[in-house]
Motif scaffolding. Sequence first.
Motif, PDB file in Angstrom:
ATOM      1  N   ASN A  56       1.167  -1.744  -0.438  1.00 41.10           N
ATOM      2  CA  ASN A  56       0.344   0.111  -0.258  1.00 41.10           C
ATOM      3  C   ASN A  56       0.774   1.428   0.046  1.00 41.10           C
ATOM      4  OD1 ASN A  56      -2.878  -0.367   0.440  1.00 41.10           O
ATOM      5  ND2 ASN A  56      -1.923  -2.192   1.524  1.00 41.10           N
ATOM      6  N   ARG A  70       5.733   1.604  -6.792  1.00 39.51           N
ATOM      7  CA  ARG A  70       4.336   1.212  -6.907  1.00 39.51           C
ATOM      8  C   ARG A  70       2.974   0.664  -6.085  1.00 39.51           C
ATOM      9  NH1 ARG A  70      -1.134   3.042  -8.532  1.00 39.51           N
ATOM     10  NH2 ARG A  70      -1.963   4.514  -7.443  1.00 39.51           N
ATOM     11  N   ASN A  74       2.169  -2.162  -9.531  1.00 37.45           N
ATOM     12  CA  ASN A  74       2.523  -1.046 -10.342  1.00 37.45           C
ATOM     13  C   ASN A  74       0.745  -0.490  -9.542  1.00 37.45           C
ATOM     14  OD1 ASN A  74       3.376   1.604 -10.882  1.00 37.45           O
ATOM     15  ND2 ASN A  74       1.763   1.851 -12.819  1.00 37.45           N
ATOM     16  N   TYR A  75       0.496  -0.806  -8.209  1.00 39.38           N
ATOM     17  CA  TYR A  75      -0.833  -1.182  -8.352  1.00 39.38           C
ATOM     18  C   TYR A  75      -1.335  -1.190  -6.821  1.00 39.38           C
ATOM     19  CZ  TYR A  75      -3.509  -1.578 -12.297  1.00 39.38           C
ATOM     20  OH  TYR A  75      -3.023  -1.419 -14.187  1.00 39.38           O
ATOM     21  N   TYR A  76      -1.615  -0.439  -5.934  1.00 36.29           N
ATOM     22  CA  TYR A  76      -1.853  -0.191  -4.374  1.00 36.29           C
ATOM     23  C   TYR A  76      -2.575  -2.018  -3.895  1.00 36.29           C
ATOM     24  CZ  TYR A  76       0.116   4.103  -4.217  1.00 36.29           C
ATOM     25  OH  TYR A  76       1.610   5.336  -4.617  1.00 36.29           O
ATOM     26  N   TRP A  78      -5.111  -1.442  -2.043  1.00 35.85           N
ATOM     27  CA  TRP A  78      -7.150  -1.153  -2.334  1.00 35.85           C
ATOM     28  C   TRP A  78      -7.044  -1.464  -3.303  1.00 35.85           C
ATOM     29  CZ3 TRP A  78      -7.891   3.249  -4.353  1.00 35.85           C
ATOM     30  CH2 TRP A  78      -7.584   4.299  -5.100  1.00 35.85           C
ATOM     31  N   GLU A  79      -6.205  -0.658  -4.564  1.00 35.64           N
ATOM     32  CA  GLU A  79      -6.946  -0.404  -6.081  1.00 35.64           C
ATOM     33  C   GLU A  79      -6.849  -2.071  -6.811  1.00 35.64           C
ATOM     34  OE1 GLU A  79      -4.483   3.297  -7.982  1.00 35.64           O
ATOM     35  OE2 GLU A  79      -3.630   1.783  -7.365  1.00 35.64           O
ATOM     36  N   HIS A  80      -5.965  -2.784  -6.473  1.00 34.24           N
ATOM     37  CA  HIS A  80      -6.597  -4.728  -6.410  1.00 34.24           C
ATOM     38  C   HIS A  80      -7.675  -4.994  -5.473  1.00 34.24           C
ATOM     39  CE1 HIS A  80      -2.889  -5.598  -8.269  1.00 34.24           C
ATOM     40  NE2 HIS A  80      -1.341  -4.917  -6.771  1.00 34.24           N
ATOM     41  N   LEU A  82     -10.282  -2.843  -4.986  1.00 39.59           N
ATOM     42  CA  LEU A  82     -11.506  -2.504  -5.601  1.00 39.59           C
ATOM     43  C   LEU A  82     -11.914  -2.904  -7.542  1.00 39.59           C
ATOM     44  CD1 LEU A  82     -13.422  -0.052  -5.742  1.00 39.59           C
ATOM     45  CD2 LEU A  82     -12.059   1.573  -6.447  1.00 39.59           C
ATOM     46  N   ALA A  83     -10.411  -3.556  -7.806  1.00 39.44           N
ATOM     47  CA  ALA A  83     -10.645  -3.943  -8.985  1.00 39.44           C
ATOM     48  C   ALA A  83     -11.510  -5.562  -8.572  1.00 39.44           C
ATOM     49  CB  ALA A  83      -9.656  -3.817  -9.628  1.00 39.44           C
ATOM     50  N   GLN A  86     -14.882  -4.562  -7.882  1.00 39.23           N
ATOM     51  CA  GLN A  86     -16.218  -4.118  -9.104  1.00 39.23           C
ATOM     52  C   GLN A  86     -16.308  -5.250 -10.262  1.00 39.23           C
ATOM     53  OE1 GLN A  86     -13.035  -1.297 -10.899  1.00 39.23           O
ATOM     54  NE2 GLN A  86     -13.968   0.207  -9.986  1.00 39.23           N
ATOM     55  N   PRO A 224      -5.498  -5.648 -12.609  1.00 37.56           N
ATOM     56  CA  PRO A 224      -5.253  -5.825 -11.564  1.00 37.56           C
ATOM     57  C   PRO A 224      -6.820  -6.529 -10.870  1.00 37.56           C
ATOM     58  CG  PRO A 224      -6.837  -3.244 -11.991  1.00 37.56           C
ATOM     59  CD  PRO A 224      -5.994  -4.327 -12.970  1.00 37.56           C
TER      60      PRO A 224
END
Length: 274
Positions: A56, A70, A74-76, A78-80, A82-83, A86, A224
């Motif tokens: 994170n 990052r 290349n994703y945090y 929380w972005e993984h 969120l994907a 979704q 992600p």
Amino acid sequence: MTRPTPTQRARTVLPHVLLLAGLLALWTIVAVSDVVSPSYLTPSPLEVWDAFVRANSDHPIGGGVDRIVRGEENYYLWEHLLASLQRIGLGLAFAIVVGIPLGLLMGVRAIGSLLGPYVDFLRSIPPLAYIGFLVAWFGIYDTSKVWLLFLAAFPPIALATLNGVRGIREDYLDAIRTLGAGRLGTVRLVVLPATLPDILSGLRVAVGFAWTTVVAAELVNGLPGIGGLAYLSGSQNKIALSVACIIVIGLTAVALDLLIRTAERQLAGWRGKD
């Protein structure tokens, strides 16, 4: 209804705190005792926490020239997450749109006897069995993943709705018809409210199935995605990160289940009070 006192709250919370502390202590003992060899296969709670923080945040990586990367891939983290949410949200939305009307239609005896075996057939198949031909049909992108999550979530919603329809008392239906309600009025005023508790129960089961399927859904081109990251990190022997992903998946599932149970109490709290 009286509110619990601080002492009563403490007595309720204390066993959970003690159990969690005991599990963490046991986990730490297993990790430091090298029961499993090589030792990196049993990361300690602190190592898992470090992996979670690293996933994170921005951090340097070596390899000749230091550079800042990052999160993970290349994703945090929380972005993984969120994907994946979704994708699960889309799969559940389609399952609700298809499953609830189909469950209501199956409440008609002739339609239920015709379609029921097919829904039971879909329910009995492990979602992982679909992944090969879904990728062949829809490609490696999100369409195949959403389809897989739909197939995992659709049967419990449809069958729960059907169970609710079959549990409606005939005198309720007779009463609303006597008052002049037509077919649509009967569905809106009696059938849907009466089946709502079962629909919400089916939704809880569907969310659980969707979460247990998310790793399978993200095996191919799943980044992600929290499931894809859990699989990739495990295959690369980043066990601490894989465990962190698994914990996040589990905690998110518990939070979603709590949210649905709260909605069930608010929207269908009358069940059992007749």
